[in-house]
Write a protein that holds these residues in place. Structure first.
Motif, PDB file in Angstrom:
ATOM      1  N   ARG A 192       0.806  -1.220   0.000  1.00  0.00           N
ATOM      2  CA  ARG A 192       0.000   0.000   0.000  1.00  0.00           C
ATOM      3  C   ARG A 192       0.845   1.278   0.000  1.00  0.00           C
ATOM      4  O   ARG A 192       0.306   2.380   0.071  1.00  0.00           O
ATOM      5  CB  ARG A 192      -0.939  -0.014   1.201  1.00  0.00           C
ATOM      6  CG  ARG A 192      -1.850  -1.224   1.185  1.00  0.00           C
ATOM      7  CD  ARG A 192      -2.686  -1.360   2.432  1.00  0.00           C
ATOM      8  NE  ARG A 192      -3.695  -0.335   2.542  1.00  0.00           N
ATOM      9  CZ  ARG A 192      -4.576  -0.264   3.533  1.00  0.00           C
ATOM     10  NH1 ARG A 192      -4.567  -1.180   4.491  1.00  0.00           N
ATOM     11  NH2 ARG A 192      -5.472   0.702   3.564  1.00  0.00           N
ATOM     12  N   ILE A 198     -11.436  -1.730  -5.590  1.00  0.00           N
ATOM     13  CA  ILE A 198     -10.760  -0.564  -5.027  1.00  0.00           C
ATOM     14  C   ILE A 198     -11.762   0.317  -4.286  1.00  0.00           C
ATOM     15  O   ILE A 198     -11.509   0.778  -3.164  1.00  0.00           O
ATOM     16  CB  ILE A 198     -10.042   0.241  -6.130  1.00  0.00           C
ATOM     17  CG1 ILE A 198      -8.958  -0.612  -6.788  1.00  0.00           C
ATOM     18  CG2 ILE A 198      -9.461   1.535  -5.561  1.00  0.00           C
ATOM     19  CD1 ILE A 198      -8.244   0.087  -7.935  1.00  0.00           C
ATOM     20  N   GLY A 256      -4.567   6.305  -3.275  1.00  0.00           N
ATOM     21  CA  GLY A 256      -5.217   5.007  -3.373  1.00  0.00           C
ATOM     22  C   GLY A 256      -4.554   4.092  -4.387  1.00  0.00           C
ATOM     23  O   GLY A 256      -3.567   4.445  -5.043  1.00  0.00           O
ATOM     24  N   GLU A 286     -11.568   0.976  -0.209  1.00  0.00           N
ATOM     25  CA  GLU A 286     -11.055   2.293   0.167  1.00  0.00           C
ATOM     26  C   GLU A 286     -12.129   3.313   0.498  1.00  0.00           C
ATOM     27  O   GLU A 286     -11.809   4.416   0.949  1.00  0.00           O
ATOM     28  CB  GLU A 286     -10.171   2.851  -0.963  1.00  0.00           C
ATOM     29  CG  GLU A 286      -8.899   2.037  -1.203  1.00  0.00           C
ATOM     30  CD  GLU A 286      -7.997   2.662  -2.253  1.00  0.00           C
ATOM     31  OE1 GLU A 286      -8.462   3.573  -2.978  1.00  0.00           O
ATOM     32  OE2 GLU A 286      -6.837   2.242  -2.362  1.00  0.00           O
TER      33      GLU A 286
END
Length: 403
Positions: free
Chosen positions: A91, A350, A364, A354
């Motif tokens: 990440r 995603i 992101g 998120e």
């Protein structure tokens, strides 16, 4: 998520069902304690976790976060194997779009090898019941009826169309699939299983390391990892697509919206078509018909490419205007078998992972799709859990420059 309350067999339906099974994130329990998005991984044998090397980003050597854990038992292909898939990502912004920042491995447990019993020539052989063909070919101590070539995620029994059976639910043992035709149970202690696998019809790329990761460093504690993504259950439905005429209208609507939102006053048709990768447009139009999907599964199927011009695409198609052969995915480093497409993640994942996190838009994940290829032989070690890193092809997010 599509509505499957209506009878899908009605004539004149305005959609068609493909061989792809779509995965959806849900906060509602599905009965499957194995397949999930985000959170932390679990193992076939809690006493035999994978080595820590598989948890590390190849760019920064830091620990990665789980994107997906999938119960991937394939009864019709590997009837006696227990099987899970794990996909992880780093990440850190500095690792984004770099080789080794997204990795995947297959966890497999094969049965003990059968030992042949020798008999003395002076002994009178005793008559024994003959095993059925499935037992003779695959081993095992009791007869089993095998499904006849149906993909493990194929709709069977009640099916997902009725909404009565969850395609990812694990009722009992994770090593048995429920996509089998009606049959007489042999062992009441082994009820059928409903797993993710039981309902499916069955750019930089990662370079998997060969074989098991031989290291003494154990899998780290959960506290050693960065904060995990929010965990979601995983549900599944067959992919339904609109009629071709409706799909074309949807594409035209996408173009009109693109033109309207363009700050330069809109693009004419030729400029629009030339400024977008046609493969990307096909990807967008297809995903838009079931916009909440996070995963696409079709064992031995074909991926839906996000781009037709990057290094990953050349493994599946010959780029437009060029000559040459399709490269295909690299073979399994452990057994030399071909790898086959099994699943891909799409941008809906995603959004789900998120959406509740406090972050800047630029921080992101930036991939367009993550394609997973797995060993066609499901290689492993008899009698114990084995871990094999698999091939991952990442097609990264593209941004079209507008004039």
């Amino acid at each position: 998520m599509p509505n499957y309350d209506s009878d899908s067999s009605d004539e004149g339906a305005d959609y068609s069902t493909t061989n792809v099974t779509l995965g959806y994130a849900t906060t509602e329990p599905t009965g499957d304690d194995i397949s999930h998005l985000g959170g932390h991984p679990t193992w076939l044998d809690a006493q035999s976790p994978p080595p820590a090397a598989l948890a590390k980003c190849k760019v920064c050597d830091g620990y990665m976060s789980l994107l997906l854990q999938l119960n991937a038992d394939l009864q019709q292909f590997f009837p006696h194997d227990e099987r899970r898939l794990h996909l992880l990502c780093c990440r850190k912004k500095s690792c984004s779009k770099k080789f080794g920042s997204i990795r995947a491995f297959r966890e497999v447990k094969k049965p003990e090898a059968r030992e042949k019993k020798e008999t003395k020539s002076t002994e009178i052989p005793q008559e024994e019941p003959q095993p059925d063909l499935g037992t003779a070919l695959f081993g095992g101590t009791s007869p089993r009826s095998q499904p006849n070539g149906v993909n493990p995620f194929a709709l069977g029994g009640g099916g997902t169309l009725s909404g009565s059976i969850n395609p990812f639910a694990t009722i009992a043992s994770p090593s048995t699939l429920a996509s089998k035709p009606p049959q007489t149970p042999v062992d009441d202690s082994q009820p059928p299983v409903e797993s993710f696998a039981s309902k499916l019809k069955i750019g930089i790329e990662s370079r998997p390391e060969s074989g098991n990761q031989n290291t003494t460093e154990p899998w780290p504690e959960a506290s050693d990892f960065p904060p995990p993504f929010t965990s979601f259950h995983l549900d599944a439905y067959p992919e339904d697509l609109e009629k071709e005429t409706d799909a074309n209208a949807s594409a035209e609507a996408s173009k009109a919206k693109y033109d309207t939102e363009d700050s330069g006053g809109g693009l004419d048709k030729d400029t629009f078509e030339s400024s977008l990768d046609k493969t990307f447009q096909k990807f967008s139009d297809r995903v838009a018909q079931n916009p909440e999907q996070v995963l696409r599964y079709e064992f031995k199927g074909e991926p839906l490419l996000y781009s037709g011009a990057d290094n990953v695409a050349t493994r599946f198609v010959v780029p437009h205007g060029k000559s040459g052969a399709i490269r295909g995915m690299p073979r399994c480093e452990s057994c030399g078998a071909q790898r086959v497409f099994e699943l891909q993640l799409v941008p809906g994942l995603i959004y789900e992972l998120e959406k509740d996190e406090a972050m800047d838009l630029e921080d992101g994940m930036e991939w367009g799709t993550i394609i997973l290829g797995t060993c066609a032989n499901n290689c492993g070690d008899a009698g114990k859990v084995a871990f094999r890193e698999e091939w991952v092809g990442v097609q990264w997010e593209e941004r079209v420059a507008r004039k």
